[in-house]
Design a protein around this motif. Structure first.
Motif, PDB file in Angstrom:
ATOM      1  N   VAL A 178       0.828  -1.216   0.000  1.00  0.00           N
ATOM      2  CA  VAL A 178       0.000   0.000   0.000  1.00  0.00           C
ATOM      3  C   VAL A 178       0.856   1.257   0.000  1.00  0.00           C
ATOM      4  CG1 VAL A 178      -1.691   1.331   1.329  1.00  0.00           C
ATOM      5  CG2 VAL A 178      -1.967  -1.148   1.086  1.00  0.00           C
ATOM      6  N   VAL A 179       1.838   1.325   0.889  1.00  0.00           N
ATOM      7  CA  VAL A 179       2.664   2.535   1.000  1.00  0.00           C
ATOM      8  C   VAL A 179       3.466   2.798  -0.278  1.00  0.00           C
ATOM      9  CG1 VAL A 179       4.652   3.548   2.190  1.00  0.00           C
ATOM     10  CG2 VAL A 179       2.730   2.640   3.506  1.00  0.00           C
ATOM     11  N   PRO A 180       4.197   1.805  -0.828  1.00  0.00           N
ATOM     12  CA  PRO A 180       4.925   2.118  -2.069  1.00  0.00           C
ATOM     13  C   PRO A 180       4.015   2.508  -3.225  1.00  0.00           C
ATOM     14  CG  PRO A 180       5.149  -0.217  -1.480  1.00  0.00           C
ATOM     15  CD  PRO A 180       4.554   0.459  -0.313  1.00  0.00           C
ATOM     16  N   LEU A 181       2.823   1.889  -3.316  1.00  0.00           N
ATOM     17  CA  LEU A 181       1.880   2.283  -4.364  1.00  0.00           C
ATOM     18  C   LEU A 181       1.440   3.733  -4.164  1.00  0.00           C
ATOM     19  CD1 LEU A 181       0.092   1.722  -6.803  1.00  0.00           C
ATOM     20  CD2 LEU A 181      -1.590   0.683  -5.258  1.00  0.00           C
ATOM     21  N   PRO A 192      -7.519   3.838  12.184  1.00  0.00           N
ATOM     22  CA  PRO A 192      -6.605   4.941  12.501  1.00  0.00           C
ATOM     23  C   PRO A 192      -5.217   4.760  11.885  1.00  0.00           C
ATOM     24  CG  PRO A 192      -7.830   4.314  14.460  1.00  0.00           C
ATOM     25  CD  PRO A 192      -8.148   3.297  13.413  1.00  0.00           C
ATOM     26  N   ALA A 193      -4.680   3.535  11.930  1.00  0.00           N
ATOM     27  CA  ALA A 193      -3.335   3.301  11.396  1.00  0.00           C
ATOM     28  C   ALA A 193      -3.298   3.410   9.877  1.00  0.00           C
ATOM     29  CB  ALA A 193      -2.833   1.926  11.846  1.00  0.00           C
ATOM     30  N   ILE A 194      -4.384   3.001   9.211  1.00  0.00           N
ATOM     31  CA  ILE A 194      -4.427   3.109   7.748  1.00  0.00           C
ATOM     32  C   ILE A 194      -4.410   4.574   7.327  1.00  0.00           C
ATOM     33  CG2 ILE A 194      -5.914   2.771   5.726  1.00  0.00           C
ATOM     34  CD1 ILE A 194      -6.783   0.086   7.004  1.00  0.00           C
ATOM     35  N   ILE A 195      -5.289   5.376   7.932  1.00  0.00           N
ATOM     36  CA  ILE A 195      -5.369   6.784   7.546  1.00  0.00           C
ATOM     37  C   ILE A 195      -4.095   7.525   7.943  1.00  0.00           C
ATOM     38  CG2 ILE A 195      -6.678   8.917   7.794  1.00  0.00           C
ATOM     39  CD1 ILE A 195      -8.131   6.664   6.270  1.00  0.00           C
ATOM     40  N   HIS A 196      -3.643   7.304   9.166  1.00  0.00           N
ATOM     41  CA  HIS A 196      -2.393   7.915   9.626  1.00  0.00           C
ATOM     42  C   HIS A 196      -1.230   7.497   8.725  1.00  0.00           C
ATOM     43  CE1 HIS A 196       0.416   9.544  12.677  1.00  0.00           C
ATOM     44  NE2 HIS A 196       1.172   8.512  12.352  1.00  0.00           N
ATOM     45  N   GLY A 197      -1.180   6.208   8.380  1.00  0.00           N
ATOM     46  CA  GLY A 197      -0.089   5.693   7.561  1.00  0.00           C
ATOM     47  C   GLY A 197      -0.091   6.249   6.148  1.00  0.00           C
ATOM     48  N   LEU A 198      -1.268   6.413   5.542  1.00  0.00           N
ATOM     49  CA  LEU A 198      -1.336   7.008   4.208  1.00  0.00           C
ATOM     50  C   LEU A 198      -0.789   8.428   4.222  1.00  0.00           C
ATOM     51  CD1 LEU A 198      -4.846   5.790   2.947  1.00  0.00           C
ATOM     52  CD2 LEU A 198      -2.617   5.145   1.997  1.00  0.00           C
TER      53      LEU A 198
END
Length: 446
Positions: free
Chosen positions: A187-190, A229-235
């Motif tokens: 997800v992060v590299p994309l 929370p971690a998904i949104i924060h991480g994006l």
């Protein structure tokens, strides 16, 4: 690709979280992330795309009518910012064209396509400025559905996003099944590759985080991949995605659609994707009307939105689309603020605010009511009549009014004869007109 995915020889299916022969697990790491609500938050709609897949297909006229309703509900506030259409059938294209011809600022017309260039040609021909593009993120989809490696899947997604940008069209990248995806490995590299494309092209690129199976968890201190929370924060902090480019798309499989959507706002996502009355795949999407109420609670107001119109939209869905809304559905069901307890009815009669948390009559056009049944006392009957006929001031009926006695006796006789169902509104209206208003009119004449 500047940022490569972490390649895997076999799919990471997170079987310790999703064992399949058991209910999915919630794993805690007790990491506390900061809330950071964007200054501007809004709602988008997918009634015509994800919603329409779950019910009787709408015809062109019905779709245009619902689009008009969405515009009137938004009422120039810009809170219902966009709505998306399929473009595969002539019916859908006709509906999109007719809606575009309305010239409304809100909601803006967008589309949805699969990750291939043939679909993209349809968007170009329609003159639509933004399109959703399916970008499945979990290894369940990459390995088991697409039969690709992570590298191959990412290249395919970036190719279609690049084609969109080349043609000046905003790509809205639907990160399907993000709550089962390898967040840092894919997800992060994309996301970072897409943000580089945005910076180079000077055209916005959006990311829709799709909780495809409703597996998102809103609690703090939960591990990825399920933590909203971690998904949104991480994006935002690892994927370099600005709040204005993050949209949450939730499903209600685990009763979490509304809380997860609200959580995405709280942790930095600006947009929440919804459908009218929560229609959608399996158990449905996040209800648009629910997020209007959530917006109002977070922001302290609902701007210029015309919330009473929801009643009219509800009737249209039930009559024209043959879609039955469960009567106890919050805010929209016919019985959402109907009390059946006699002691509650007595409280409502004394002060409506005791058992009604806001003025549903003024804001939603739905006065609080009481159900009339075998347990209903004089207070319930008095409150029902006052509420149904909108009696105020000196015209209000009080529980000591002797005219209520024959109404109560008539209702009791029904249940003494074996009746088990509630007294309907139509029956109550007849009783009130016979025993209350007929006498009332006679008294006024004297």
């Amino acid at each position: 690709m500047k940022y490569n995915p972490v390649e895997a020889m076999k799919p990471n299916l997170y079987k310790y979280v999703f064992p399949y022969d058991e209910i999915p697990k919630i794993k805690f790491n007790n990491i506390q992330l900061p809330m950071d609500i964007p200054e501007s938050i809004w709602i988008t709609d997918t009634t015509f795309r994800d919603g329409q897949q779950s019910m009787t297909s709408m015809n062109t006229e019905q779709m245009v009518k619902i689009y008009d309703y969405l515009h009137e509900l938004d009422n120039g506030s810009g809170i219902i910012k966009q709505t998306e259409f399929f473009l595969y059938s002539q019916k859908d294209r006709n509906a999109a064209e007719q809606c575009m011809s309305r010239g409304y600022d809100f909601p803006e017309i967008t589309s949805w396509i699969r990750a291939n260039k043939d679909d993209f040609n349809i968007v170009k021909s329609m003159g639509i400025k933004e399109t959703g593009i399916l970008m499945s993120c979990s290894d369940y989809h990459i390995f088991n559905k697409l039969n690709k490696t992570r590298q191959e899947a990412m290249k395919m997604y970036l190719d279609i996003a690049y084609a969109s940008l080349e043609n000046g069209i905003v790509p809205r990248c639907h990160f399907e099944d993000i709550t089962r995806a390898d967040f840092y490995g894919f997800v992060v590299p994309l996301a970072k590759n897409l943000m580089d494309m945005m910076n180079d092209s000077k055209i916005n690129v959006k990311i829709r985080a799709c909780d495809t199976l409703g597996l998102g968890v809103s609690h703090v201190g939960v591990e990825l991949p399920r933590s909203v929370p971690a998904i949104i924060h991480g994006l935002r902090y690892y994927g370099n995605v600005p709040s204005s480019s993050i949209e949450w798309h939730g499903h209600n499989d685990y009763y979490g659609a509304v809380t997860n959507s609200t959580t995405s706002w709280l942790y930095g996502g600006a947009s929440v994707n919804t459908t009218m009355f929560g229609i959608g795949e399996r158990v449905g999407n996040t209800p648009l009307e629910a997020m209007i109420i959530e917006y109002g609670q977070i922001k302290g107001n609902t701007a210029e939105m015309n919330l009473e119109l929801i009643n009219e939209i509800e009737k249209f869905f039930e009559k024209d689309l043959d879609y039955a809304i469960p009567p106890k559905t919050p805010f929209v069901g016919k019985e959402f603020n109907v009390t059946k307890a006699g002691i509650h009815a007595d409280g409502l009669l004394k002060d409506e605010e005791i058992y009604n948390s806001f003025d549903t009559r003024r804001i939603l056009g739905k006065p609080p009511l009481v159900a009339i049944n075998s347990y209903s006392g004089i207070s319930s009957i008095a409150y029902w009549i006052n509420s149904y006929f909108n009696l105020c001031g000196n015209e209000k009926i009080h529980k000591g009014d002797n005219r209520l006695i024959p109404v109560k006796n008539k209702i009791d006789s029904e249940y003494d004869s074996g009746r088990t169902t509630n007294i309907s509104s139509e029956e109550m209206e007849k009783l009130a007109k016979l025993y209350i208003f007929n006498n009332y009119q006679n008294e006024r004449a004297i």
